[in-house]
Design a protein around this motif. Structure first.
Motif, short mmCIF file in Angstrom:
data_model
loop_
_atom_site.label_atom_id
_atom_site.label_comp_id
_atom_site.label_asym_id
_atom_site.label_seq_id
_atom_site.Cartn_x
_atom_site.Cartn_y
_atom_site.Cartn_z
N SER A 170 -7.70 10.41 10.03
CA SER A 170 -8.71 9.44 9.49
C SER A 170 -9.00 8.71 11.02
CB SER A 170 -7.62 8.45 8.96
OG SER A 170 -7.24 8.90 7.57
N LEU A 171 -10.30 7.87 10.42
CA LEU A 171 -10.98 7.16 11.64
C LEU A 171 -10.71 5.83 11.57
CD1 LEU A 171 -14.34 8.92 12.16
CD2 LEU A 171 -12.35 9.55 13.50
N GLU A 172 -9.87 5.15 12.41
CA GLU A 172 -9.33 3.72 12.43
C GLU A 172 -10.21 2.89 13.41
OE1 GLU A 172 -7.54 2.14 15.01
OE2 GLU A 172 -7.58 3.86 16.33
N GLN A 173 -10.00 1.53 13.00
CA GLN A 173 -10.78 0.42 13.99
C GLN A 173 -9.59 -0.24 14.60
OE1 GLN A 173 -14.69 -1.11 12.37
NE2 GLN A 173 -13.82 -0.41 10.54
N ASP A 174 -8.71 -0.93 13.81
CA ASP A 174 -7.58 -1.55 14.39
C ASP A 174 -6.38 -1.27 13.72
OD1 ASP A 174 -8.16 -2.98 12.24
OD2 ASP A 174 -8.82 -4.81 13.09
N TYR A 175 -6.01 -0.10 13.31
CA TYR A 175 -5.04 0.12 12.48
C TYR A 175 -3.72 -0.09 12.80
CZ TYR A 175 -2.00 3.10 9.44
OH TYR A 175 -1.02 3.83 8.60
N TYR A 176 -3.53 0.46 14.18
CA TYR A 176 -2.30 0.27 14.81
C TYR A 176 -1.95 -1.17 15.18
CZ TYR A 176 -2.63 5.38 14.64
OH TYR A 176 -2.50 6.52 14.04
N GLU A 177 -3.07 -1.81 15.72
CA GLU A 177 -2.67 -3.25 15.97
C GLU A 177 -2.46 -4.09 14.75
OE1 GLU A 177 -4.86 -1.45 19.10
OE2 GLU A 177 -5.31 -1.48 16.98
N MET A 178 -2.85 -3.80 13.60
CA MET A 178 -2.61 -4.59 12.47
C MET A 178 -1.26 -4.20 11.85
SD MET A 178 -5.08 -6.51 11.42
CE MET A 178 -5.22 -6.76 13.30
N LEU A 179 -0.79 -2.85 11.87
CA LEU A 179 0.44 -2.63 11.37
C LEU A 179 1.52 -2.99 12.28
CD1 LEU A 179 -0.84 -0.83 9.37
CD2 LEU A 179 0.51 0.97 9.55
N ASP A 180 1.09 -3.44 13.48
CA ASP A 180 2.25 -4.01 14.64
C ASP A 180 2.34 -5.38 14.40
OD1 ASP A 180 3.77 -3.62 16.99
OD2 ASP A 180 2.08 -4.21 18.26
N LYS A 181 1.63 -6.27 13.69
CA LYS A 181 1.91 -7.43 13.17
C LYS A 181 3.17 -7.78 12.61
CE LYS A 181 -2.32 -8.93 14.40
NZ LYS A 181 -2.48 -9.57 15.57
N VAL A 193 0.82 -1.17 0.07
CA VAL A 193 -0.01 -0.06 0.13
C VAL A 193 0.91 1.28 -0.16
CG1 VAL A 193 -1.90 1.18 1.44
CG2 VAL A 193 -1.86 -1.10 1.18
N ILE A 194 0.70 1.94 -1.01
CA ILE A 194 1.41 3.16 -1.05
C ILE A 194 0.61 4.45 -0.74
CG2 ILE A 194 2.72 4.80 -2.44
CD1 ILE A 194 3.44 2.53 -4.49
N GLY A 195 0.76 4.94 0.34
CA GLY A 195 0.20 6.12 1.10
C GLY A 195 -0.57 5.75 2.20
N THR A 196 -0.79 6.65 3.30
CA THR A 196 -1.46 6.21 4.47
C THR A 196 -2.31 7.45 4.87
OG1 THR A 196 0.58 7.26 5.68
CG2 THR A 196 0.63 4.70 5.29
N GLY A 197 -2.92 7.83 3.69
CA GLY A 197 -4.15 8.80 4.09
C GLY A 197 -5.20 8.01 4.67
N ALA A 198 -6.61 8.42 4.61
CA ALA A 198 -7.82 7.80 4.83
C ALA A 198 -7.95 6.56 4.11
CB ALA A 198 -9.13 8.72 4.62
N THR A 199 -7.59 6.50 2.83
CA THR A 199 -7.82 5.26 2.04
C THR A 199 -6.68 4.26 2.33
OG1 THR A 199 -6.66 6.32 0.24
CG2 THR A 199 -8.90 6.33 -0.07
N GLY A 200 -5.48 4.78 2.59
CA GLY A 200 -4.33 4.07 3.05
C GLY A 200 -4.53 3.38 4.47
N VAL A 201 -5.18 3.99 5.49
CA VAL A 201 -5.31 3.40 6.50
C VAL A 201 -6.57 2.21 6.38
CG1 VAL A 201 -6.70 3.83 8.67
CG2 VAL A 201 -4.96 5.45 8.00
N GLN A 202 -7.69 2.74 5.69
CA GLN A 202 -8.70 1.49 5.52
C GLN A 202 -8.35 0.29 4.91
OE1 GLN A 202 -11.58 4.29 3.99
NE2 GLN A 202 -12.67 4.57 5.92
N ILE A 203 -7.69 0.51 3.87
CA ILE A 203 -6.93 -0.64 3.09
C ILE A 203 -6.03 -1.37 3.94
CG2 ILE A 203 -5.57 -1.30 0.91
CD1 ILE A 203 -6.64 1.02 -0.53
#
Length: 575
Positions: free
Chosen positions: A371-382, A220-230
């Protein structure tokens, strides 16, 4: 579908996207078709109002102008209703404004409709637009696959001549542009992009059938709103995920939740008051900045206040915070420190912790849309997720096998998501081939900076009104809130022109100059200019860095535009 044919289709879509951006080639082809067709003696369609875009703005105008008896037509480039929600169907795509603040205020639209979630995904919003069709019968006045590639006002006949890509010319007394703030996608010119042998898709050009990343290496290139959700979705499915991040997203917890029909029914008696209230707030939400300032309270009270907003979720921590959050750098730092503390506690990897929530902010909190996230930081911590800091290690080229960064490393991937955003706010209008009465292209006029009056009209373009574009509350507001406010003004302006016997109106250059000064003055009082954001046009190479939205809040905005409409202050009128 074989991987070979999938790859071919992916490249074809990418080339189409690049061609879509190149307005000049399309415009020249369409104008050639138009000349041939017109010379054949065919009569042009003629309407009172030609509306471009079938999202919230275009449909609101259609519904209300039609009620007043005007002959209206909507041209929509997509294949169905929804505007941005037709195009955005990438993994995890969902709205970031809580229901019911993100919907039409007309009672007919909400009395028999129920949502399933506080923050609906793209599928549910598409179903909502089909509900709007059933209630208002809008599709009979909408033409799909209809792309405007040129338009100019004829001062002799006092009518707009609008060219579409199919070679047709349409005449209309009023030209109403509702293309939205994110209709011109941005694809960086990475060398070798077209050579990539895997699947590659921009977030706003996603296949209807989706993209399967199970068992694959995804990027994923980019971490704006769409990047966070993807990222949230792909991290759960891909064998390996590589995230190319330039700027950490200061994302806030969404606090998603299911909604029942019973609880919505119980609340609907309050909806009229809520819809009125949202237009009195700064950003059009169901809450407002506090009148208390950051250092008016003790550190303990401040901490408790922050905690309450953070637990509430959504944008409360952004636009219901202390009143000086976006105006005082020291106050802003207090909020950032709290955010960083809460976010860093969710990340176990120390390297990722510093990349995703650095102790020193790269920009003030809230000067880029969180952006509003649900588990973004937990997922990127994997462990199977890798983060590449492209601020220090830029992408230099794309090869058939993957993405190369400036340290010489080839990051091998099978699928790429381009979450690279849009030429936002002003870009969509600049790609339409719009010409002034003197023959200059809007795209050329705005190259050195955008000029509008009230964020609704532009000198040299009589009887053209636009909404959710430059110099309105646009990027600093909940969409439906500011869209309805601007659309009501446009409906009233059209009706006033017709009923008072005027032929046309357009702003004066002096009125535009004063409005631009107000846009800049309001922005300069805030911290927004300190961030290189799409709010400031800073995400597009070569684009002038300037504030593109009205930073005074919805209440001030409505007072300004209504005062101007009263006696056509700042406009030239033609009788």
């Amino acid at each position: 579908m074989t991987s070979e044919s999938s790859s071919h289709n992916s490249h074809h879509r990418l080339l189409q996207a690049k061609a879509w951006i190149d307005g000049s080639a399309i415009r020249n082809e369409a104008q050639s078709k138009q000349t041939t067709k017109n010379s054949g003696g065919h009569s042009n369609p003629n309407y009172d109002c030609l509306i471009v875009g079938a999202g919230f703005g275009g449909l609101y105008l259609l519904i209300h102008l039609r009620k007043l008896g005007y002959r209206c037509r909507v041209y929509e480039q997509g294949a169905d209703l929804g505007g941005t929600w037709y195009w955005n169907r990438y993994p995890g795509a969902r709205v970031d404004s809580e229901i019911p603040v993100y919907e039409f205020s007309m009672p007919e639209a909400w009395k028999d409709w129920t949502w399933t979630e506080k923050y609906p995904d793209w599928r549910e919003i598409r179903r909502y637009f089909q509900h709007i069709e059933r209630v208002f019968d809008v599709k009979k006045d909408v033409e799909f696959h209809k792309k405007v590639v040129g338009a100019q006002f004829d001062t002799v006949r006092q009518t707009w001549n609008i060219s579409t890509e199919d070679g047709q010319t349409t005449n209309a007394r009023f030209f109403l542009v509702c293309t939205g703030m994110a209709a011109k996608r941005y694809i960086p010119d990475f060398p070798g992009l077209e050579t990539f042998k895997g699947d590659i898709h921009h977030s706003s050009d996603w296949p209807e059938e989706g993209v399967d990343v199970r068992g694959k290496r995804a990027a994923v290139i980019g971490t704006g709103a769409t990047g966070v959700q993807i990222c949230q979705e792909w991290a759960k499915e891909a064998d390996q995920l590589t995230v190319f991040q330039r700027t950490p997203n200061l994302a806030l917890p969404m606090r998603q939740g299911k909604l029942t029909a019973a609880e919505q029914k119980a609340r609907k008696s309050t909806y009229p008051d809520l819809f009125r209230y949202r237009e009195t707030t700064f950003a059009g939400f169901q809450y407002e900045f506090s009148k208390t300032l950051t250092f008016d309270v003790s550190p303990e009270e401040r901490e408790a206040f922050y905690e309450n907003l953070y637990q509430r979720g959504g944008f409360a921590f952004w636009v219901a915070n202390f009143g000086d959050l976006l105006y005082d750098l020291k106050a802003n730092r207090e909020a950032y420190n709290f955010w960083a503390k809460k976010t860093r506690a969710r990340i176990t990897d120390p390297v990722k912790r510093d990349l995703l929530a650095p102790l020193e902010p790269i920009h003030p909190f809230g000067t880029k849309r969180p952006s509003l996230e649900q588990d973004y930081y937990e997922m990127l911590d994997k462990p199977h997720v890798k983060i590449v800091n492209v601020r220090e290690n830029k992408i230099t080229e794309v090869k058939p096998e993957g993405i190369v960064t400036s340290d010489g490393v080839l990051h091998e991937v099978d699928v790429i998501a381009l979450a690279t955003g849009f030429d936002a706010v002003s870009g969509s209008m600049m790609r339409m081939g719009l010409k002034s009465t003197t023959g200059t292209l809007l795209a050329d006029e705005w190259k050195q900076g955008v000029n509008t009056y009230l964020g609704l009209a532009h000198h040299g373009y009589p009887n053209m009104f636009f909404l959710y574009g430059p110099h309105g509350p646009t990027a600093l507001s909940n969409g439906p809130s500011s869209i309805e406010m601007q659309a009501r003004w446009i409906v009233d302006a059209v009706d006033k022109i017709v009923n008072s016997g005027l032929k046309s109106v357009e702003p004066t250059p002096q009125a535009e100059k004063l409005w631009k000064e107000k846009i800049d003055s309001l922005s300069d009082r805030t911290l927004f200019p300190l961030a290189d954001s799409w709010y400031m046009g800073a995400n597009i190479p070569g684009k002038k860095r300037e504030q593109l939205s009205f930073a005074g809040g919805l209440l001030m905005y409505e007072q300004d535009i209504r005062a101007a409409l009263e006696n056509w202050d700042g406009f030239v009128t033609v009788s």
